[in-house]
Motif scaffolding. Structure first.
Motif, PDB file in Angstrom:
ATOM      1  N   LEU A 252      42.585  11.348  60.856  1.00  0.00           N
ATOM      2  CA  LEU A 252      41.887  10.420  61.723  1.00  0.00           C
ATOM      3  C   LEU A 252      41.623  11.250  62.977  1.00  0.00           C
ATOM      4  O   LEU A 252      42.553  11.829  63.533  1.00  0.00           O
ATOM      5  CB  LEU A 252      42.777   9.213  62.057  1.00  0.00           C
ATOM      6  N   ALA A 253      40.360  11.334  63.395  1.00  0.00           N
ATOM      7  CA  ALA A 253      40.036  12.266  64.490  1.00  0.00           C
ATOM      8  C   ALA A 253      39.207  11.590  65.575  1.00  0.00           C
ATOM      9  O   ALA A 253      38.019  11.874  65.729  1.00  0.00           O
ATOM     10  CB  ALA A 253      39.307  13.488  63.929  1.00  0.00           C
ATOM     11  N   PRO A 254      39.819  10.687  66.341  1.00  0.00           N
ATOM     12  CA  PRO A 254      39.036  10.053  67.409  1.00  0.00           C
ATOM     13  C   PRO A 254      38.665  11.052  68.516  1.00  0.00           C
ATOM     14  O   PRO A 254      39.418  11.980  68.787  1.00  0.00           O
ATOM     15  CB  PRO A 254      39.983   8.981  67.958  1.00  0.00           C
TER      16      PRO A 254
ATOM     17  N   SER B 182      32.041  24.563  70.094  1.00  0.00           N
ATOM     18  CA  SER B 182      31.247  23.353  69.852  1.00  0.00           C
ATOM     19  C   SER B 182      31.972  22.487  68.818  1.00  0.00           C
ATOM     20  O   SER B 182      32.882  22.954  68.113  1.00  0.00           O
ATOM     21  CB  SER B 182      29.869  23.729  69.297  1.00  0.00           C
ATOM     22  N   TYR B 183      31.527  21.252  68.697  1.00  0.00           N
ATOM     23  CA  TYR B 183      32.104  20.359  67.683  1.00  0.00           C
ATOM     24  C   TYR B 183      32.057  21.005  66.298  1.00  0.00           C
ATOM     25  O   TYR B 183      33.039  20.972  65.547  1.00  0.00           O
ATOM     26  CB  TYR B 183      31.348  19.020  67.691  1.00  0.00           C
ATOM     27  N   GLN B 184      30.906  21.599  65.934  1.00  0.00           N
ATOM     28  CA  GLN B 184      30.753  22.139  64.569  1.00  0.00           C
ATOM     29  C   GLN B 184      31.803  23.198  64.254  1.00  0.00           C
ATOM     30  O   GLN B 184      32.363  23.231  63.155  1.00  0.00           O
ATOM     31  CB  GLN B 184      29.350  22.744  64.372  1.00  0.00           C
TER      32      GLN B 184
ATOM     33  N   ALA C  83      34.732  23.716  66.061  1.00  0.00           N
ATOM     34  CA  ALA C  83      36.096  23.211  66.258  1.00  0.00           C
ATOM     35  C   ALA C  83      36.575  22.435  65.034  1.00  0.00           C
ATOM     36  O   ALA C  83      37.722  22.576  64.607  1.00  0.00           O
ATOM     37  CB  ALA C  83      36.142  22.330  67.505  1.00  0.00           C
ATOM     38  N   VAL C  84      35.678  21.646  64.449  1.00  0.00           N
ATOM     39  CA  VAL C  84      36.104  20.794  63.345  1.00  0.00           C
ATOM     40  C   VAL C  84      36.505  21.645  62.124  1.00  0.00           C
ATOM     41  O   VAL C  84      37.467  21.337  61.418  1.00  0.00           O
ATOM     42  CB  VAL C  84      35.001  19.751  63.027  1.00  0.00           C
ATOM     43  N   VAL C  85      35.814  22.750  61.923  1.00  0.00           N
ATOM     44  CA  VAL C  85      36.150  23.633  60.796  1.00  0.00           C
ATOM     45  C   VAL C  85      37.484  24.341  61.062  1.00  0.00           C
ATOM     46  O   VAL C  85      38.363  24.409  60.186  1.00  0.00           O
ATOM     47  CB  VAL C  85      35.007  24.657  60.570  1.00  0.00           C
TER      48      VAL C  85
ATOM     49  N   VAL D 109      36.735  11.843  55.679  1.00  0.00           N
ATOM     50  CA  VAL D 109      36.062  10.552  55.559  1.00  0.00           C
ATOM     51  C   VAL D 109      35.528  10.216  56.945  1.00  0.00           C
ATOM     52  O   VAL D 109      36.300  10.187  57.912  1.00  0.00           O
ATOM     53  CB  VAL D 109      37.060   9.460  55.098  1.00  0.00           C
ATOM     54  N   ARG D 110      34.230   9.993  57.072  1.00  0.00           N
ATOM     55  CA  ARG D 110      33.675   9.740  58.409  1.00  0.00           C
ATOM     56  C   ARG D 110      32.337   9.031  58.297  1.00  0.00           C
ATOM     57  O   ARG D 110      31.817   8.807  57.192  1.00  0.00           O
ATOM     58  CB  ARG D 110      33.546  11.051  59.186  1.00  0.00           C
ATOM     59  N   GLY D 111      31.757   8.697  59.442  1.00  0.00           N
ATOM     60  CA  GLY D 111      30.495   7.969  59.464  1.00  0.00           C
ATOM     61  C   GLY D 111      29.344   8.842  58.981  1.00  0.00           C
ATOM     62  O   GLY D 111      29.357  10.072  59.133  1.00  0.00           O
TER      63      GLY D 111
ATOM     64  N   ASP E 207      26.546   9.237  60.120  1.00  0.00           N
ATOM     65  CA  ASP E 207      25.766   9.908  61.159  1.00  0.00           C
ATOM     66  C   ASP E 207      26.150  11.382  61.236  1.00  0.00           C
ATOM     67  O   ASP E 207      25.451  12.163  61.891  1.00  0.00           O
ATOM     68  CB  ASP E 207      25.936   9.209  62.518  1.00  0.00           C
ATOM     69  N   LEU E 208      27.225  11.783  60.550  1.00  0.00           N
ATOM     70  CA  LEU E 208      27.622  13.200  60.556  1.00  0.00           C
ATOM     71  C   LEU E 208      27.245  13.918  59.261  1.00  0.00           C
ATOM     72  O   LEU E 208      27.613  15.072  59.047  1.00  0.00           O
ATOM     73  CB  LEU E 208      29.128  13.321  60.820  1.00  0.00           C
ATOM     74  N   LEU E 209      26.493  13.232  58.405  1.00  0.00           N
ATOM     75  CA  LEU E 209      26.130  13.823  57.111  1.00  0.00           C
ATOM     76  C   LEU E 209      25.422  15.178  57.260  1.00  0.00           C
ATOM     77  O   LEU E 209      25.786  16.153  56.602  1.00  0.00           O
ATOM     78  CB  LEU E 209      25.232  12.833  56.353  1.00  0.00           C
TER      79      LEU E 209
HETATM   80  N1  GLU Z   1      35.833  13.277  66.545  1.00  0.00           N
HETATM   81  C1  GLU Z   1      34.572  13.075  65.893  1.00  0.00           C
HETATM   82  C2  GLU Z   1      33.961  11.785  66.360  1.00  0.00           C
HETATM   83  O1  GLU Z   1      34.678  10.889  66.786  1.00  0.00           O
HETATM   84  C3  GLU Z   1      34.695  12.987  64.399  1.00  0.00           C
HETATM   85  C4  GLU Z   1      34.835  14.296  63.842  1.00  0.00           C
HETATM   86  C5  GLU Z   1      34.705  14.353  62.355  1.00  0.00           C
HETATM   87  O2  GLU Z   1      35.010  13.373  61.666  1.00  0.00           O
HETATM   88  O3  GLU Z   1      34.306  15.371  61.884  1.00  0.00           O
HETATM   89  O4  GLU Z   1      32.757  11.668  66.306  1.00  0.00           O
END
Ligand code: GLU
Length: 315
Positions: free
Chosen positions: A6-8, A185-187, A189-191, A203-205, A207-209
């Protein structure tokens, strides 16, 4: 053991849309025996709000979610991002960029494949040869860093939506992996985070596809494993068809809680949105017990004023 997270992002309070994604992620994990890591994505420094991380953790607990490891804070150890950047530079995959936002905007207006919301970087600073850039420039605040992105499709199987195919070069061009000043950047950091935390189920929204294709390219360029499986879920929108946000009223979990709404009631609405039948109050555990991914709708969920009234009515 399979691991998810879970990554808020503590850039604002968790709202109903975030809650639905986290609840489904958690329920899938608990039903499937995956390990759950809590990670606070707090690298995006100008946008991160003080207290928002603690509030997000409170909100997740209030909903009845739990986790097996964490919370881990991205900002606690940024050396891993630096090491990844250096590896990409050494391999000739990354280059420094001095462009300002306005230069990129001016240049991208004429680009044929500009994305709807994202600017396509036209490659202004991309070097002609493939000589590795000078790593010392990582400490020079005049330079951001970009991934030299091939003009080729990236294909992957989404576990919820089926086969996907994106060409990051056509969509966004050589995308940013670090901002000026060196912040990942997010791209990127997430990796780095997902691999160092052993995350192999994301598992995520949805909008990140499109971002997933960029991240898969980074997995490949960095030679990192495990490459995760992805589930991209429909997000919650307002009646105007736009992503749930402040303009749709105050849907923060903390606001409902402060109005005396029980978490079971909120989960009842999320349950109806997730194919568990007509809304009725239930615990997170009931939700996990009744959850079936096959019954999750593929269309965006529309949050209405009537939903808001139902939550607040206590009935
Ligand atoms: N922390 C990111 C967000 O809340 C989600 C990151 C991810 O699921 O890759 O948008």
């Amino acid at each position: 053991m399979p691991t998810t997270r879970l990554a808020p992002s503590p850039t604002g309070a968790l709202h109903l849309g975030n809650a639905r994604t986290f609840l489904v992620n958690w329920a899938l994990a608990r039903r499937s025996g995956w390990r759950v890591v809590l990670r606070i994505d707090d690298l995006d420094s100008p946008r991160v709000k003080p207290q928002a991380a603690a509030e997000a953790i409170d909100a997740l607990r209030w909903l009845g979610l739990d986790w097996d490891a964490g919370p881990f804070y991205e900002s606690d150890d940024t050396r891993a991002y630096r090491a990844a950047l250096e590896a990409l530079i050494d391999a000739g995959h990354a280059y420094p960029c001095r462009c300002t936002r306005s230069q990129i905007l001016a240049a991208s207006l004429s680009a044929p494949h500009a994305g709807e919301h994202e600017l396509r970087y036209p490659g202004t600073c991309r070097p002609a040869g493939d000589r590795a850039a000078d790593k010392a420039l990582l400490d020079d605040p005049a330079y951001a860093w970009r991934l030299a992105t091939p003009d080729a499709p990236v294909a992957f199987e989404d576990q919820f939506r089926g086969p996907q195919r994106f060409n990051p070069q056509r969509q966004v061009g050589d995308f940013l992996i670090a901002a000026k000043g060196g912040q990942a950047s997010y791209q990127l950091a997430v990796v780095v985070d997902d691999t160092r935390q052993g995350v192999d189920r994301v598992v995520r929204g949805d909008d990140l596809l499109a971002s997933t294709a960029r991240q898969l390219l980074l997995y490949e360029r960095l030679g990192r494993e495990p490459v995760p499986l992805h589930w991209h879920l429909p997000i919650v929108i307002g009646e105007d068809g736009r992503r749930l946000a402040k303009r749709h009223g105050d849907t923060r979990l903390s606001t409902y809680r402060d109005h005396g709404v029980a978490p079971e009631r909120l989960i009842g609405l999320l349950a109806e949105w997730s194919g568990l039948g007509p809304r009725r109050p239930m615990t997170s555990r009931d939700f996990a017990d009744g959850f079936d991914l096959g019954r999750l709708g593929v269309d965006p969920i529309v949050f209405t004023d009537a939903d808001d009234h139902w939550l607040l009515s206590r009935g």
